[in-house]
Every structure is written in C-alpha cells, then in structure tokens.
Design a protein around this motif. Structure first.
Motif, PDB file in Angstrom:
ATOM      1  N   GLU A 137       0.834  -1.206   0.000  1.00 16.77           N
ATOM      2  CA  GLU A 137       0.000   0.000   0.000  1.00 16.77           C
ATOM      3  C   GLU A 137       0.871   1.259   0.000  1.00 16.77           C
ATOM      4  OE1 GLU A 137      -4.278  -1.117   1.833  1.00 16.77           O
ATOM      5  OE2 GLU A 137      -2.738  -0.682   3.332  1.00 16.77           O
ATOM      6  N   SER A 141       2.821   3.237 -11.648  1.00 20.57           N
ATOM      7  CA  SER A 141       1.514   3.889 -11.493  1.00 20.57           C
ATOM      8  C   SER A 141       0.672   3.737 -12.760  1.00 20.57           C
ATOM      9  CB  SER A 141       1.696   5.374 -11.165  1.00 20.57           C
ATOM     10  OG  SER A 141       2.362   5.538  -9.937  1.00 20.57           O
ATOM     11  N   PHE A 158      -7.777   0.919  -5.584  1.00 23.69           N
ATOM     12  CA  PHE A 158      -7.213   1.631  -4.434  1.00 23.69           C
ATOM     13  C   PHE A 158      -7.977   2.922  -4.196  1.00 23.69           C
ATOM     14  CE2 PHE A 158      -3.784  -0.846  -6.298  1.00 23.69           C
ATOM     15  CZ  PHE A 158      -3.181  -1.432  -5.197  1.00 23.69           C
ATOM     16  N   ASP A 159      -8.066   3.311  -2.937  1.00 24.01           N
ATOM     17  CA  ASP A 159      -8.540   4.648  -2.592  1.00 24.01           C
ATOM     18  C   ASP A 159      -7.316   5.544  -2.489  1.00 24.01           C
ATOM     19  OD1 ASP A 159     -11.195   3.875  -2.445  1.00 24.01           O
ATOM     20  OD2 ASP A 159     -11.044   3.312  -0.335  1.00 24.01           O
ATOM     21  N   ARG A 160      -7.360   6.685  -3.119  1.00 23.97           N
ATOM     22  CA  ARG A 160      -6.214   7.589  -3.166  1.00 23.97           C
ATOM     23  C   ARG A 160      -6.578   8.914  -2.517  1.00 23.97           C
ATOM     24  NH1 ARG A 160      -6.450   4.438  -7.689  1.00 23.97           N
ATOM     25  NH2 ARG A 160      -4.490   3.577  -8.540  1.00 23.97           N
ATOM     26  N   GLN A 169      -1.509   9.156  -0.726  1.00 24.43           N
ATOM     27  CA  GLN A 169      -1.507   7.857  -0.070  1.00 24.43           C
ATOM     28  C   GLN A 169      -2.498   6.950  -0.768  1.00 24.43           C
ATOM     29  OE1 GLN A 169      -2.381   8.759   4.058  1.00 24.43           O
ATOM     30  NE2 GLN A 169      -0.201   8.837   4.559  1.00 24.43           N
ATOM     31  N   ILE A 170      -2.221   5.651  -0.748  1.00 27.61           N
ATOM     32  CA  ILE A 170      -3.138   4.691  -1.361  1.00 27.61           C
ATOM     33  C   ILE A 170      -3.522   3.629  -0.339  1.00 27.61           C
ATOM     34  CG2 ILE A 170      -2.243   5.061  -3.690  1.00 27.61           C
ATOM     35  CD1 ILE A 170      -0.714   2.419  -3.397  1.00 27.61           C
ATOM     36  N   ARG A 171      -4.766   3.203  -0.402  1.00 32.88           N
ATOM     37  CA  ARG A 171      -5.268   2.136   0.457  1.00 32.88           C
ATOM     38  C   ARG A 171      -6.097   1.186  -0.390  1.00 32.88           C
ATOM     39  NH1 ARG A 171      -1.946   3.718   3.169  1.00 32.88           N
ATOM     40  NH2 ARG A 171      -1.958   4.469   5.330  1.00 32.88           N
TER      41      ARG A 171
END
Length: 295
Positions: A16, A33, A48-50, A54-56
């Motif tokens: 992550e 990317s 991913f949530d950005r 940051q990415i999760r």
C-alpha cells in the motif's frame, strides 16, 4: 490483463505504498503507477482509494487480491511441477531464514552434491521472525529455517539441529582456562546481548533466569558477527551456540555447568502447498547434515 500487471498489483497491494513497491520491483514509480491505472481501466473499477498521495486497498482491491494471490500461487506451483518433471538437477529451492550463518554451510554441502540446484534465499531480520511463516503461507518461500518454532496453523516443522550454548569469553579473561563454569562465577561480568525481540535473546534470558543471575548488559546487537566481534574486543562476555564441526572462534567457549542448555533450529514448510522435489530433498538433507554435527 497481463501476468506482469498482476504481479505488480500484488506487490503494491501488500505494501500500500507506490514508492516502496517500485523500489522492490526495480521499476520507475511513474511506470508502475501507469501499469496499475491500466489494470483498473481493464477491470472498470478502482482498486485503491487515493488521498493526499496515499493509497489504500479498497473493497474491490481486496476481493481482487484474493484471486490474484490464488492465481499466481497456482502458476508458481505449476512451474515447480514442470521443473520436477525435468529432474532434480533443474530444481530451485526458495528458503526464508533468520539464521543465515548457521544455514550457509548446509547449502554449500548440498550444492556440492547437487551443483545445478539453484537457491533463492530471503534473509529475515531476527525481530521479524514471524514473516517466515507469512512467506510460507503466501508460497513465496518453500522452506523456513530458524531457531524458533513458528506455531502457525498449516505450517509443519521439525527440529533438525540442537546446539549447545556456551559462554564466550575473550582471550585473557580470568576464567579462560577453566574446563567449565557456573553462571554465578560471571554474574557481575558485562554481557554482550541480542536486542529485545531477537529469538536468541529469549533463550538467553531463560538461561539466566534458571541460573538465578541478572546480567549487566552493556551492549545489544542484531547479528552474531557483531556479538562475536565485541567479545573478541574484550568488551564483555556472551552466550554463543556451538556444535561439532564449527569453525575455530577468536574467543574461548566455556561449557556451562547445570541444566542442559540447548538451542533448537527448525525447518518448516506449508503443508497445503506443493513442495518441489529439490525442496523436499533439501529438507531431508538438512536432517542428515545436522545429525552429523550432533554426534
């Protein structure tokens, strides 16, 4: 959708963190990317949530990762089976260890018998011994080797080596010429010790507890080489494992009187995953090799 995309996605998903993933994969971050973005376009959903650079991993990503892990694991096992069909001499052994200094002689002896077998060794920091079990679960490693039992469901293991624990004292130490010692004789000596969390530290703490002494620890290290160097320099004494056939040390090893003091080294593997013929042979070889060190 390409195989390389899936491998890259797995690494990014586990970390992550795009920068660390790019470093681990030896690829430029912008290229990584773009590859992840193309994968998301192919799937039609974000993985991913950005936010704030940051990415999760999101719900879509978590669901997809499970399938990717399974697919890549099946492909890796298929590769191992094909290599087995080609014979042991084409085999590869992947092993994770936090005791490389103890394992290396066995690897050398095995390759003398099977010179064409390749090894992929992942050295694990002592404080991260738990990650050996994780690598076995993921199928990233065929075997694990270290001085601690993993105690994980699905992971089988057995001890292949029992080493006696000695007290290492520098040349010139007042007890250097003793045939053996009790720990009460050195209760006030300065000790060199491993950092808290190191598997050997736990063993050494227990040895001291049973002897009824409280060590004066003047320095904490992470590696056996560092510990040995400080003992050799005369800064203190330390607990050191030894067994038959070990190299001559630059300090004196004194047997410790009292209850038998030993460290066990284990070989471990994931019983739910395919184990290649080369890995099985090395697994059995470890038992044979270390048996000769304990006669």
């Amino acid at each position: 959708m390409e195989l390389l995309q899936l491998k890259y996605f797995r690494t990014v998903a586990r970390l992550e963190h795009m920068t660390r993933a790019a470093e681990q994969l030896h690829i430029a971050q912008p290229a990584l990317s773009r590859m992840i973005s193309r994968l998301e376009e192919d799937l039609g959903v974000p993985l991913f949530d950005r936010a704030n650079r940051q990415i999760r991993l999101n719900a879509f990503g978590k669901a997809f990762l499970v399938k990717v892990e399974s697919a890549l694991s099946s492909l890796e096992e298929g590769k191992k089976e094909v290599l087995d069909m080609a014979g042991l001499e084409r085999g590869i052994v992947s092993i994770a260890t936090n005791a490389l200094n103890r394992l290396s002689p066995a690897v050398k002896a095995f390759r003398e018998r099977f010179p064409d077998v390749s090894f992929r060794i992942k050295q694990i920091a002592p404080a991260e011994t738990y990650s050996i079990g994780e690598l076995l679960e993921q199928g990233t490693a065929d075997l694990g080797f270290g001085p601690m039992s993993l105690h994980k469901p699905g992971i089988r293991e057995f001890p292949v080596l029992q080493t006696e624990v000695f007290l290492a004292v520098p040349h010139g130490h007042r007890l250097e010429h003793q045939s053996s010692i009790t720990l009460e004789h050195v209760a006030d000596d300065p000790f060199i010790e491993y950092k808290i969390g190191h598997p050997f530290r736990q063993v050494n703490d227990e040895i001291s507890r049973r002897a009824g002494i409280q060590r004066t620890i003047i320095c904490e290290v992470e590696e056996p080489a560092a510990l040995g160097s400080l003992v050799q320099a005369g800064l203190g004494i330390a607990f050191v494992p030894g067994c038959k056939g070990d190299e001559v040390t630059p300090f004196t090893l004194l047997p410790i009187e009292g209850p038998d003091q030993r460290r066990a080294y284990f070989v471990s593997w994931n019983e739910t995953r395919y184990l290649s013929e080369a890995a099985r042979q090395f697994q059995h070889f470890l038992g044979e090799y270390y048996a000769g060190k304990q006669e």
